[in-house]
Structure formats: structure tokens, C-alpha cells
Scaffold this motif. Structure first.
Motif, PDB file in Angstrom:
ATOM      1  N   VAL A   1     -31.545 -24.093 -16.709  1.00 46.43           N
ATOM      2  CA  VAL A   1     -32.254 -22.932 -17.256  1.00 46.43           C
ATOM      3  C   VAL A   1     -32.603 -21.902 -16.176  1.00 46.43           C
ATOM      4  O   VAL A   1     -33.576 -21.150 -16.321  1.00 46.43           O
ATOM      5  N   ARG A   2     -31.811 -21.824 -15.151  1.00 45.78           N
ATOM      6  CA  ARG A   2     -32.094 -20.877 -14.066  1.00 45.78           C
ATOM      7  C   ARG A   2     -32.197 -19.443 -14.564  1.00 45.78           C
ATOM      8  O   ARG A   2     -33.103 -18.714 -14.182  1.00 45.78           O
ATOM      9  N   ARG A   3     -31.281 -19.025 -15.388  1.00 46.95           N
ATOM     10  CA  ARG A   3     -31.290 -17.638 -15.880  1.00 46.95           C
ATOM     11  C   ARG A   3     -32.531 -17.362 -16.720  1.00 46.95           C
ATOM     12  O   ARG A   3     -33.187 -16.337 -16.553  1.00 46.95           O
ATOM     13  N   ALA A   4     -32.880 -18.285 -17.616  1.00 51.12           N
ATOM     14  CA  ALA A   4     -34.072 -18.103 -18.456  1.00 51.12           C
ATOM     15  C   ALA A   4     -35.334 -18.030 -17.601  1.00 51.12           C
ATOM     16  O   ALA A   4     -36.229 -17.232 -17.872  1.00 51.12           O
ATOM     17  N   CYS A   5     -35.392 -18.843 -16.574  1.00 55.78           N
ATOM     18  CA  CYS A   5     -36.534 -18.852 -15.658  1.00 55.78           C
ATOM     19  C   CYS A   5     -36.652 -17.499 -14.956  1.00 55.78           C
ATOM     20  O   CYS A   5     -37.731 -16.908 -14.904  1.00 55.78           O
ATOM     21  N   LEU A   6     -35.555 -17.012 -14.457  1.00 57.72           N
ATOM     22  CA  LEU A   6     -35.553 -15.731 -13.744  1.00 57.72           C
ATOM     23  C   LEU A   6     -35.946 -14.592 -14.687  1.00 57.72           C
ATOM     24  O   LEU A   6     -36.726 -13.715 -14.323  1.00 57.72           O
ATOM     25  N   GLU A   7     -35.429 -14.622 -15.910  1.00 54.75           N
ATOM     26  CA  GLU A   7     -35.770 -13.572 -16.883  1.00 54.75           C
ATOM     27  C   GLU A   7     -37.241 -13.640 -17.294  1.00 54.75           C
ATOM     28  O   GLU A   7     -37.900 -12.619 -17.432  1.00 54.75           O
ATOM     29  N   ALA A   8     -37.763 -14.835 -17.486  1.00 57.14           N
ATOM     30  CA  ALA A   8     -39.162 -14.991 -17.926  1.00 57.14           C
ATOM     31  C   ALA A   8     -40.143 -14.606 -16.822  1.00 57.14           C
ATOM     32  O   ALA A   8     -41.149 -13.953 -17.079  1.00 57.14           O
ATOM     33  N   VAL A   9     -39.855 -14.996 -15.604  1.00 55.83           N
ATOM     34  CA  VAL A   9     -40.763 -14.724 -14.490  1.00 55.83           C
ATOM     35  C   VAL A   9     -40.641 -13.275 -14.021  1.00 55.83           C
ATOM     36  O   VAL A   9     -41.635 -12.661 -13.642  1.00 55.83           O
ATOM     37  N   ALA A  10     -39.445 -12.721 -14.080  1.00 55.01           N
ATOM     38  CA  ALA A  10     -39.181 -11.345 -13.632  1.00 55.01           C
ATOM     39  C   ALA A  10     -39.847 -11.081 -12.275  1.00 55.01           C
ATOM     40  O   ALA A  10     -40.728 -10.237 -12.159  1.00 55.01           O
TER      41      ALA A  10
END
Length: 108
Positions: free
Chosen positions: A59-68
Motif C-alpha cells: 500500500v505504498r501509493r495509498a500511504c503516500l497519497e493519504a499522508v501527502a
């Protein structure tokens, strides 16, 4: 005129379906169980356990998008990178190799 009554969902049914979906990526994150001092580290050495976990995280991409991290001035590890005040911190990790299970392992 009396104040309107607050309506609450029953606690036994769990979170609202939308809330469950939005947090679903967190339940699959490879960093679950790591200490906060690794995930929210400001220095590369302290962040290494979290960065290693990110190497095989689904879930690296989701993490990066959520944390921004760039817009939130985040300090810590997100999306496989270390961030300090919203800026990516260059980090070099030891060379890794895949084991038979496909997980990354450090080579000594």
C-alpha cells in the motif's frame, strides 16, 4: 424552539462503511507493529526499520497519497521515503535480495 436531537449510529455495527474503506490501506501496511519512533523518525538511522518494511509494502501509493508529505510538512516515513518538513531526505539502504518467499532481506 428545542435543540435538535443528535442522531448517532449504533456502536455495535462498527465504523461507517466509507470510513472502513478509507482506512483499509492502513490494515494492510507493512509497518503495522513497528514502533512510532521508526515510522515518525527524522533521522535515516532511526527510520531504517520502517523504510525496510516499505520495500515490500502493498500500500505504498495509498500511504503516500493519504499522508501527502509535501503539502502536510510531514516528518517520518511514507510511501517508502523519509520526509522531514515535507522534503524528501536522501537515504541509502543496504543492498537487499529477495528470499524464496519473495520478501526483501538485508545482505551482510
Amino acid at each position: 424552539m428545542p435543540a435538535p436531537a443528535l442522531v448517532r449510529a449504533p456502536l455495535s455495527r462498527g465504523a461507517h462503511p466509507t470510513a472502513r474503506r478509507s482506512q483499509d490501506w492502513r490494515t494492510r501496511a507493512a509497518c503495522i507493529g513497528l514502533p512510532d519512533r521508526a515510522v515518525f523518525a527524522r533521522e535515516p538511522e532511526a527510520a531504517r526499520p520502517a523504510l525496510r518494511a516499505c520495500g515490500g509494502c502493498p500500500v505504498r501509493r495509498a500511504c503516500l497519497e493519504a499522508v501527502a508529505p509535501r503539502t502536510s510538512w510531514f516528518d517520518g516515513v511514507s510511501g517508502g521515503r523519509l520526509w522531514r518538513n515535507g522534503q524528501e531526505v536522501p537515504v541509502s539502504l543496504p543492498v537487499t535480495a529477495r528470499s524464496r518467499t519473495g520478501r526483501l532481506q538485508e545482505q551482510s
